[in-house]
Enzyme design. Structure first.
Site, PDB file in Angstrom:
ATOM      1  N   HIS A  83       0.822  -1.215   0.000  1.00  9.94           N
ATOM      2  CA  HIS A  83       0.000   0.000   0.000  1.00  9.94           C
ATOM      3  C   HIS A  83       0.857   1.266   0.000  1.00  9.94           C
ATOM      4  CE1 HIS A  83       0.022  -0.155   4.569  1.00  9.94           C
ATOM      5  NE2 HIS A  83      -0.003   1.143   4.422  1.00  9.94           N
ATOM      6  N   ASP A 219       1.224  -7.728   2.312  1.00  7.35           N
ATOM      7  CA  ASP A 219       1.291  -6.290   2.023  1.00  7.35           C
ATOM      8  C   ASP A 219       2.750  -5.822   1.864  1.00  7.35           C
ATOM      9  OD1 ASP A 219       0.803  -3.600   1.777  1.00  7.35           O
ATOM     10  OD2 ASP A 219      -0.498  -3.449   3.534  1.00  7.35           O
ATOM     11  N   SER A 639       4.027   2.166   8.451  1.00  7.03           N
ATOM     12  CA  SER A 639       3.818   1.221   7.365  1.00  7.03           C
ATOM     13  C   SER A 639       5.125   0.987   6.647  1.00  7.03           C
ATOM     14  CB  SER A 639       2.803   1.770   6.376  1.00  7.03           C
ATOM     15  OG  SER A 639       1.526   1.435   6.801  1.00  7.03           O
TER      16      SER A 639
HETATM   17  N1  ARG Z   1      -4.922   0.283   7.735  1.00 10.04           N
HETATM   18  C1  ARG Z   1      -3.630   0.285   7.108  1.00 10.04           C
HETATM   19  C2  ARG Z   1      -2.951   1.623   7.343  1.00 10.04           C
HETATM   20  O1  ARG Z   1      -3.280   2.667   7.374  1.00 10.04           O
HETATM   21  C3  ARG Z   1      -3.642  -0.147   5.672  1.00 10.04           C
HETATM   22  C4  ARG Z   1      -4.304   0.773   4.698  1.00 10.04           C
HETATM   23  C5  ARG Z   1      -4.348   0.292   3.283  1.00 10.04           C
HETATM   24  N2  ARG Z   1      -5.316  -0.732   3.039  1.00 10.04           N
HETATM   25  C6  ARG Z   1      -6.668  -0.512   2.796  1.00 10.04           C
HETATM   26  N3  ARG Z   1      -7.462  -1.539   2.637  1.00 10.04           N
HETATM   27  N4  ARG Z   1      -7.192   0.664   2.685  1.00 10.04           N
HETATM   28  O2  ARG Z   1      -3.272   2.608   7.395  1.00 10.04           O
HETATM   29  N1  GLU Z   2      -1.289   1.230   7.541  1.00 14.29           N
HETATM   30  C1  GLU Z   2      -0.668   2.281   8.334  1.00 14.29           C
HETATM   31  C2  GLU Z   2       0.214   3.181   7.469  1.00 14.29           C
HETATM   32  O1  GLU Z   2      -0.058   3.378   6.316  1.00 14.29           O
HETATM   33  C3  GLU Z   2       0.088   1.702   9.456  1.00 14.29           C
HETATM   34  C4  GLU Z   2      -0.870   1.140  10.365  1.00 14.29           C
HETATM   35  C5  GLU Z   2      -1.149   2.025  11.536  1.00 14.29           C
HETATM   36  O2  GLU Z   2      -1.732   3.108  11.395  1.00 14.29           O
HETATM   37  O3  GLU Z   2      -0.748   1.537  12.583  1.00 14.29           O
HETATM   38  O4  GLU Z   2       1.152   3.773   7.923  1.00 14.29           O
END
Ligand code: ARG
Ligand code: GLU
Length: 707
Positions: A83, A219, A639
């Site tokens: 991502h 991921d 991330s």
């Molecule tokens: N929650 C994770 C992080 O922000 C992964 C985000 C990407 N994946 C998604 N299905 N939107 O934040």
């Molecule tokens: N998915 C998150 C990011 O894009 C990391 C997960 C979190 O927020 O702990 O940084």
């Protein structure tokens, strides 16, 4: 008595052993190092951060300003999340070769793909410059004077720092402005795409599984840093060579077990652990609910269209994911704060604090907070409603906001206007490629009606107060130029004067302009007038807390600087009588498999590998591990952060947190806060067995057998 005391001491040490914290890498000696050892680490503070010799920090980069990545070979190979690489992978995709759908693998170094504008940043050195930065600031000055002195000191510190010509420097505030650190950095700008699994692996479970456990996502994606002939940063050139790192992470194929030590090294973005209860109360009961509700309304409409129309599904997939991401996070955050009684706990702390500061100059701090947060509440609310309605969810209003900025640029003259017009058109081009007026019309009508219902009257421009929303919607989506790229580019034809006249006759623009102006001139003006006052109280409060509760555990809030967080592999109890084990396996992917589904489909090839159990050396007892949980305190920006074992080897890749623990940005609770990581063996398995990119495995340093 003595044994009892020792026993109590041991118990408290054990309890505090896991209580979170994102620590500054140059400050680990002593307490942090000791605590890490108590959790099973063999690493010295100097192995994690040093400036006179290679250390783990030399393998960590800030990836494109938002995520984290790590160097995993002597040829500058970078590992980060799928991502995090998503935009780059998407930008190389066409209908003929859709790398998001099918994955991408450079089987030869020559096939690695350039990414315009992409960069990674190494941290070369971290210096404590608190004394220098605070020199001249004092209680006797006004807040404004102190701010000016500090800004000037920061400029001077950056100007005078000793660094190489190709390096940069910046200064950041910690502990709410009670401490300052200077960072010397090195920015590499030739970063190429090396590999990415298909979304059915990299994003398996998509939004349904996002922020959830059990999870089964691969991921990850791979990039490579290229450097000039002196191994220094350079713009893209075909003559550039793979970067030779100061340090890279060996990769352990031994796997993880419950209670193993884990260290996560990366660039967490923002946390707010020392807010007063009044602020947290405002977030949970005033701000989060309206934000969640606006996104809820928009997502329902978009989801309906995505499910019935494949073209809309493709256009909106990425936008939907990003809106859904924080929508879901806030819901979990609110539930977690209530369940962990975070607000009550803060109030208890404040009661104890009030006792301690009775009669001192800090006596008024809690009252100051109460007054200021009350004062800012309506502006904060209007600001969030504006951002969610105009900026994030009604796409046409976002387009009018860009146009408003173009109109503002006219004040700087024709040349500035024309330059801005070019860049606005370019933005519009990308924007309308993924735009559906049919979807947006429904979102507009729903969210604009909602705006008039929930926005504080004081912050609703009186010029639009009597809008008939359903009539306005029809008129705009029948006649406005803002519903297609062709129409809007025609609207922008002509010289400055003509363009300004034309745009101001457009109904969508007339409406959007009122909203944009109210944001700049009223909402944000009020909001920004109060923020510095809150910051001054918060700085004093932070200092007083640390002075009066020296036995408490204070760590600086995240601010996008390099941090170390550590813990252990551990499951958790999401609710009564339910226990979640900390490791998921490939078997679980097959259990979730829904043929043809866009979240839970599994490719033929992965099914075959599963059936034949062709896991290479990467499985344990016939099981192929996929994800695991730990007690590491992480947030957005972590991330792509490496998960490092007790000996400094890579064992995993951070990518998410569990839903029940997303409140850790305000209240880290060791009972329930867990980060989610990809097991590095699953990554190796996909690179090796699924993609057959052996050359990448060969350039890594795989370590077997616990050292
Ligand atoms: N929650 C994770 C992080 O922000 C992964 C985000 C990407 N994946 C998604 N299905 N939107 O934040
Ligand atoms: N998915 C998150 C990011 O894009 C990391 C997960 C979190 O927020 O702990 O940084």
């Amino acid at each position: 008595m003595k044994t009892l005391k020792i026993l109590i001491l041991l118990i408290t040490i054990n309890l505090t052993a896991q209580q979170g914290g994102m620590w500054i890498p140059s400050q680990l000696e002593g307490a942090r190092e000791k605590e890490m050892k108590s959790l099973g680490s063999n690493l010295s503070a100097a192995a994690i951060y040093a400036i006179d010799k290679p250390s783990i920090k030399d393998a960590i980069v800030h990836f494109n300003g938002g995520c984290t990545a790590e160097v995993i070979s002597k040829k500058g190979l970078l590992l980060t999340n799928h991502h995090c690489g998503y935009g780059a992978i998407q930008s190389h995709s066409t209908t003929e070769h859709d790398y998001l759908e099918d994955g991408f693998w450079a089987y030869k170094q020559k096939q690695e793909l350039e990414n315009k504008g992409m960069f990674v940043t190494f941290i070369k050195r971290i210096d404590d410059v608190t004394v220098q930065i605070l020199t001249g600031a004092s209680e006797n000055n006004s807040d404004k004077e102190n701010q000016d002195i500090i800004s000037q000191n920061i400029k001077t510190a950056i100007k005078n720092v000793k660094k190489e010509a190709w390096q940069d420097a910046n200064v950041k505030a910690f502990y709410k402005g009670n401490q300052y650190f200077l960072f010397v950095t090195e920015k590499y700008k030739d970063i190429r795409l090396v590999g990415a699994p298909p979304s059915s692996i990299g994003k398996f479970g998509a939004d349904t599984d996002n922020w959830m456990w059990p999870r089964h996502s691969g991921d990850f994606s791979l990039f490579r840093i290229y450097a000039d002939k002196n191994n220094r940063p350079a713009e893209y050139s075909k003559d550039n060579k793979p970067y030779k790192p100061v340090h890279y992470l060996p990769v352990s194929v031994d796997g993880v077990a419950e209670e193993d030590f884990t260290l996560v090294y990366g660039f967490p973005g923002r946390t707010n652990e020392y807010l007063p209860s009044v602020a947290l109360n405002q977030i949970v009961y005033k701000l989060n609910p309206v934000k969640i509700d606006i996104r809820d309304k928009a997502l329902k409409i978009v989801d309906k269209h995505m499910r019935s129309d494949n073209e809309i599904k493709i256009k909106y997939a990425s936008k939907f994911a990003s809106i859904a991401n924080y929508w879901k996070k806030w819901i979990g955050e609110n539930q977690g704060i209530e369940k962990s009684k975070a607000i009550q706990k803060k109030q208890e702390l404040e009661n104890a604090f009030a006792e301690k500061v009775k009669g001192s100059t800090n006596e008024s701090l809690l009252n100051d907070f109460n007054k200021l947060y009350k004062e800012v509440e309506e502006a904060s609310l209007a600001r969030e409603i504006w951002i969610e309605t105009v900026y994030r969810n009604v796409e046409l209003l976002n387009a009018t906001f860009r146009m408003y900025q173009l109109e503002l640029s006219a004040a700087k003259g024709k040349e500035a206007f024309n330059k801005q017009k070019e860049s606005t058109l370019k933005r519009y081009k990308g924007f309308y490629k993924n735009y559906s007026a049919k979807v947006d019309q429904e979102v507009f009508e729903t969210l604009v009606s909602n705006y008039f219902k929930v926005n504080p009257k004081k912050y609703t421009p009186k010029e639009i107060l009597n809008t008939n929303v359903s009539e306005l919607t029809k008129e705009i989506y029948n006649n406005s130029s803002f519903i297609s790229y062709d129409a809007i580019s025609k609207l922008l034809e002509g010289d400055m004067k003509t363009v300004l006249e034309k745009i101001n006759t457009d109904k969508a623009y007339q409406f959007g302009k009122e909203l944009a102006a109210s944001f700049y001139n009223v909402i944000n003006a009020d909001f920004n007038a109060i923020q510095p006052k809150i910051a001054v109280v918060q700085k004093k409060y932070m200092k007083a807390l640390m002075d009066h509760f020296p036995e408490e555990r204070f760590f600086p809030d995240a601010n996008s600087t390099l941090r170390v967080t550590y813990g252990q592999v551990k499951g958790y109890e999401p609710k009564d009588a339910v226990y979640y084990r900390p490791v998921s396996n490939l078997k679980g992917i097959i259990e979730k498999y829904v043929p043809g589904d866009y979240e839970f489909d599994v490719s033929e090839k992965l099914l075959d590998l599963y059936k034949s159990k062709d896991f290479g050396d990467y499985a344990k007892d016939g099981k192929m591990p996929v994800n695991f949980l730990g007690t590491n305190h992480t947030t957005g920006g972590n991330s792509g952060s490496p998960v490092i074992d007790k000996n400094g080897n890579l064992i995993g890749l951070n990518f998410d947190r569990v839903w029940e623990g997303t409140m850790s940005d305000y209240n880290y609770d060791p009972e329930i806060c867990r980060n989610i990581m990809v097991d590095v063996r699953y990554i190796l398995f996909i690179i090796d067995k699924y993609a057959g990119t052996k050359r990448l495995i060969k350039e890594m340093d795989l370590v077997h057998g616990k050292k």
